[in-house]
Scaffold this active site. Structure first.
Site, PDB file in Angstrom:
ATOM      1  N   ASP A   1       1.021  -1.194   0.043  1.00 27.45           N
ATOM      2  CA  ASP A   1       0.003  -0.125   0.037  1.00 27.45           C
ATOM      3  C   ASP A   1       1.115   1.366  -0.022  1.00 27.45           C
ATOM      4  OD1 ASP A   1      -2.572   1.259   0.428  1.00 27.45           O
ATOM      5  OD2 ASP A   1      -1.741   1.940   2.398  1.00 27.45           O
TER       6      ASP A   1
ATOM      7  N   GLU B   1       1.024  -0.662  -5.231  1.00 28.16           N
ATOM      8  CA  GLU B   1      -0.199   0.407  -5.437  1.00 28.16           C
ATOM      9  C   GLU B   1       0.672   1.743  -5.344  1.00 28.16           C
ATOM     10  OE1 GLU B   1      -3.404   3.225  -3.874  1.00 28.16           O
ATOM     11  OE2 GLU B   1      -1.693   2.596  -2.483  1.00 28.16           O
TER      12      GLU B   1
HETATM   13  C1  GLC Z   1      -4.647   6.834  -2.401  1.00 29.86           C
HETATM   14  C2  GLC Z   1      -5.579   7.551  -2.400  1.00 29.86           C
HETATM   15  C3  GLC Z   1      -5.609   8.406  -3.804  1.00 29.86           C
HETATM   16  C4  GLC Z   1      -4.352   8.877  -3.856  1.00 29.86           C
HETATM   17  C5  GLC Z   1      -3.382   7.885  -3.736  1.00 29.86           C
HETATM   18  C6  GLC Z   1      -1.858   8.215  -3.884  1.00 29.86           C
HETATM   19  O1  GLC Z   1      -4.854   5.801  -3.486  1.00 29.86           O
HETATM   20  O2  GLC Z   1      -7.055   7.170  -2.312  1.00 29.86           O
HETATM   21  O3  GLC Z   1      -6.327   9.451  -4.004  1.00 29.86           O
HETATM   22  O4  GLC Z   1      -4.131   9.550  -5.133  1.00 29.86           O
HETATM   23  O5  GLC Z   1      -3.260   7.109  -2.568  1.00 29.86           O
HETATM   24  O6  GLC Z   1      -1.157   7.370  -3.758  1.00 29.86           O
HETATM   25  C1  GLC Z   2      -3.841   3.346  -0.055  1.00 29.68           C
HETATM   26  C2  GLC Z   2      -5.147   3.013  -0.121  1.00 29.68           C
HETATM   27  C3  GLC Z   2      -6.386   4.005   0.192  1.00 29.68           C
HETATM   28  C4  GLC Z   2      -5.663   4.620   1.500  1.00 29.68           C
HETATM   29  C5  GLC Z   2      -4.184   4.984   1.174  1.00 29.68           C
HETATM   30  C6  GLC Z   2      -3.838   5.347   2.781  1.00 29.68           C
HETATM   31  O1  GLC Z   2      -3.999   4.616  -1.208  1.00 29.68           O
HETATM   32  O2  GLC Z   2      -5.823   2.247  -1.559  1.00 29.68           O
HETATM   33  O3  GLC Z   2      -7.503   3.534   0.670  1.00 29.68           O
HETATM   34  O4  GLC Z   2      -6.699   5.650   1.968  1.00 29.68           O
HETATM   35  O5  GLC Z   2      -3.463   4.059   0.883  1.00 29.68           O
HETATM   36  O6  GLC Z   2      -3.635   3.938   3.503  1.00 29.68           O
END
Ligand code: GLC
Ligand code: GLC
Length: 660
Positions: free
Chosen positions: A305, A347
């Site tokens: 994440d 991610e």
């Molecule tokens: C999470 C947030 C997204 C943001 C991203 C950055 O996915 O939900 O809005 O752009 O983090 O990595």
């Molecule tokens: C990632 C997740 C998002 C969350 C953020 C902070 O982007 O997908 O849902 O808000 O990390 O953990």
């Protein structure tokens, strides 16, 4: 420790110097490692497997850790602790997982298969708890899923927990959902059902009530050093000069004042999510421990994440730093040693150039494909495929042994993360275009079919992202409200078109569950104080099992979407051309029609996808030159066609064409 600089100027080349140091340090650590094996009573055969992988990966691991922490006086101590943590992780790894490890070492491309089709869900919203989820495995099988991403299910802080992303204990499951043993039992059942389990590794931050954060709040220096804390605005102000704001509607800036400690705490996301300080090797070791614990519950793929944010450096945006890559590579090397069947999925929802930098067999083998996701929605809004094509032409390929997950919606918002230069190259002004897309998907643009909701609107920069379910964004909500059969038809076709692309373009398709029957936005989240401030909840409603009873009812929209998705998933699995990633765009000479050929081991499939609400044609000889021969079959409809005439596509129509 004597190590030469990595500039090639020294008598002894740096690499050789480091290799020597690596070897020496492993020899010095030998007695401690042997003592650890003794203590854990690990079978000799399992020790051998670990030791042979250690021999293979230690030089790499040493180099990476040296890059991160080699300048510290206590480097050797941390190195020892990291190695012992890995050994403990392997000692604790269940034998079934060790067998799977052996399997995957021999079949490293197992996840590149056309058989892999993913789904993502929140356990509590989908089935209340882990026990019930086990009994829903037949549903996943019916739909054809072979990969399941469960949103974070660990113990969280009370109240708002950012959908589980504010974790207070990585070793216990949220008691409302079940226990660690329930998770292990589920993992076993999924493995028996041939379904890959994906869980998050939320390693950029912990919740403010994680025991490390509590110790920090109690004034313990050791644990304050697990996070970034500053007694005054001096440093935070320095950092802020170059930082983005991720959740500007939560709080301005990236720091939160903590009254009790009298410190500013680094909080990139919500104020209750404290960023971990990986400059401190104790944090790296502690999180390795958590990583291996989670892996050993039976996880196949860990979703890393918020990877972009894990390393901070003054004067930079503190995203995508080179050290972030070094750090993930170090975790990867440790996974290869102590849980070798495990894969990482990144991610990184960042600029497309940066997204691919995380994708490598040495780093993350799998990655979200946020650019494709955003550009598919872009194509629906513009009814043209020029930006999508431009981007795909140089951004689809990945290094061997890695793959994309292609998704349309997930639990997060949509950000328009395409490259400005890609847009410019085809005469699109990126700033205006993002503005247009935001207006379009919030339904403000005249003629828009979408019912999205703004997320994190930043009044200062004008920046905004979009929340909403696939069906609501594709026009179904508006069509149902208008009770207009034609609009409903178009909305359904848009959804199926998007599926036709993500299921065939190369990579692992990933559905967000509820999509498969056209789940609409649910505006009730505003009544829950823990959710009201975050519009992403609009597309995370509770599963409505009663709706699925309609799957018996022939005329229903839900049934049509479900059975069409199901059929396409089934078809994907029958087409070996859809394994892996190899894809070549074809010129369709029609600005509304995307065309590409997929190929794998001599198998070919040509895909056409019409992004406009009007019928479109593609010249027959175009398809002939793309290698279709004279007669071919559309595997979607079963019709046989010939390249002697032009091929017509219905509004939002698509074809999966194979030579006959
Ligand atoms: C999470 C947030 C997204 C943001 C991203 C950055 O996915 O939900 O809005 O752009 O983090 O990595
Ligand atoms: C990632 C997740 C998002 C969350 C953020 C902070 O982007 O997908 O849902 O808000 O990390 O953990």
């Amino acid at each position: 420790m004597i190590v030469s600089n990595d500039n090639g100027q020294n008598h002894r080349p740096a690499r050789e110097g480091l290799a020597y140091e690596a070897d020496l340090s492993l020899r010095r650590l030998r007695p401690r490692l042997d003592a650890e094996w003794e203590r854990s009573q690990t079978p000799a055969e399992a020790i051998d497997r670990f030791e042979s992988r250690l021999a293979e990966y230690w030089p790499t691991l040493f180099k990476l850790l040296f890059e991160l922490y080699g300048q510290r006086y206590d480097f050797f101590y941390h190195l020892e602790q990291i190695l012992l943590t890995a050994a403990r992780g392997w000692a604790d790894r269940p034998e079934t997982l060790r067998e799977l490890d052996a399997h995957r070492i021999n079949d490293p491309e197992w996840f590149q298969s056309e058989q892999l089709v993913g789904g993502a869900l929140y356990v509590d919203l989908f089935s209340e708890n882990l026990g019930k989820l086990r009994s829903q495995i037949p549903y996943f099988q019916k739909l054809g899923l072979t990969y399941l991403h469960l949103m974070p299910l660990f113990a969280v802080r009370p109240g708002d927990s950012d959908g589980g992303y504010a974790i207070s204990n990585y070793r216990s499951v949220d008691p409302r959902i079940g226990t660690i043993d329930d998770l292990r039992a589920l993992a076993d059942d999924l493995r028996d059902a041939g379904i890959v389990l994906v869980l998050d590794f939320v390693f950029n931050h912990t919740a403010d009530d994680h025991h490390w954060a509590r110790h920090a709040q109690a004034g313990e220096r050791e644990f304050q050093d697990y996070y970034y804390m500053f007694p005054d605005r001096g440093m935070p102000d320095q950092y802020e000069k170059t930082l983005r704001e991720i959740f500007p509607t939560v709080r301005r800036g990236n720091f939160t004042w903590h009254e009790g400690m009298q410190q500013w705490v680094w909080t990139t996301f919500n104020s209750f999510q404290w960023d971990l300080n990986y400059g401190n090797p104790a944090v790296f070791r502690a999180m390795l421990d958590e990583l291996l614990f989670i892996a050993n519950t039976g996880v196949d793929i860990l979703r890393l994440d918020a990877v972009a944010f894990i390393w901070k450096k003054l004067g930079t945006g503190c995203e995508n730093q080179p050290e972030a890559h070094t750090l993930i590579r170090a975790f990867n090397a440790l996974a290869r040693i102590a849980a070798p069947g495990l894969l990482f999925k990144s991610e990184a929802i960042v600029h497309p150039d940066e997204v691919v930098r995380y994708v490598d067999t040495q780093e993350c083998q799998v990655s979200y494909n946020p650019t494709l996701m955003a550009l598919l929605w872009e194509s629906l809004a513009t009814r043209k495929v020029s930006l999508l094509t431009r981007s795909l032409s140089h951004r689809h390929k990945l290094p061997p042994g890695t793959t994309w997950t292609n998704y349309l919606r997930c639990h997060d918002d949509i950000g328009w993360t395409f490259d400005d230069l890609d847009a410019e190259a085809i005469g699109i002004n990126a700033f205006n275009h993002r503005k247009f897309l935001n207006e379009f998907y919030t339904g403000q643009f005249p003629g828009s079919f979408a019912r999205g909701v703004p997320f994190q609107h930043n009044a200062e920069t004008g920046d905004m992202r979009i929340s909403g379910t696939m069906a609501s964004l594709a026009g179904l909500e508006q069509a149902i409200e208008a009770d207009d059969a034609d609009l409903k038809e178009l909305a359904i076709r848009r959804m199926l078109l998007l599926y036709a692309v993500t299921l065939s373009i190369g990579g692992i398709p990933l559905l967000y569950l509820g999509e498969e029957w056209g789940m609409l936005n649910d505006y009730d989240f505003v009544n829950d104080p823990a959710k009201a401030g975050d519009t992403r909840w609009v597309h995370r409603p509770k599963m409505r099992w009663e709706f699925l009873e309609e799957l018996q009812d022939d005329g229903s929209i839900r049934k049509r979407i479900f059975t069409s998705a199901q059929r396409m998933i089934q078809l994907r699995k029958e087409l070996p051309a859809l394994a892996n990633l190899q894809m070549e765009l074809i010129a369709t000479d029609n600005p509304h029609v995307l065309g590409y050929v997929r190929m794998h081991e001599g198998n070919r499939l040509l895909v056409l996808a019409n992004f406009s609400d009007e019928p479109q044609t593609v010249a027959g000889n175009r398809l002939r030159t793309a290698g279709l021969g004279r007669f071919f079959q559309d595997r979607i409809s079963g019709t046989t066609l010939t390249t002697s005439v032009d091929v017509s596509l219905e509004p939002y129509g698509f074809m999966w064409l194979e030579r006959v």
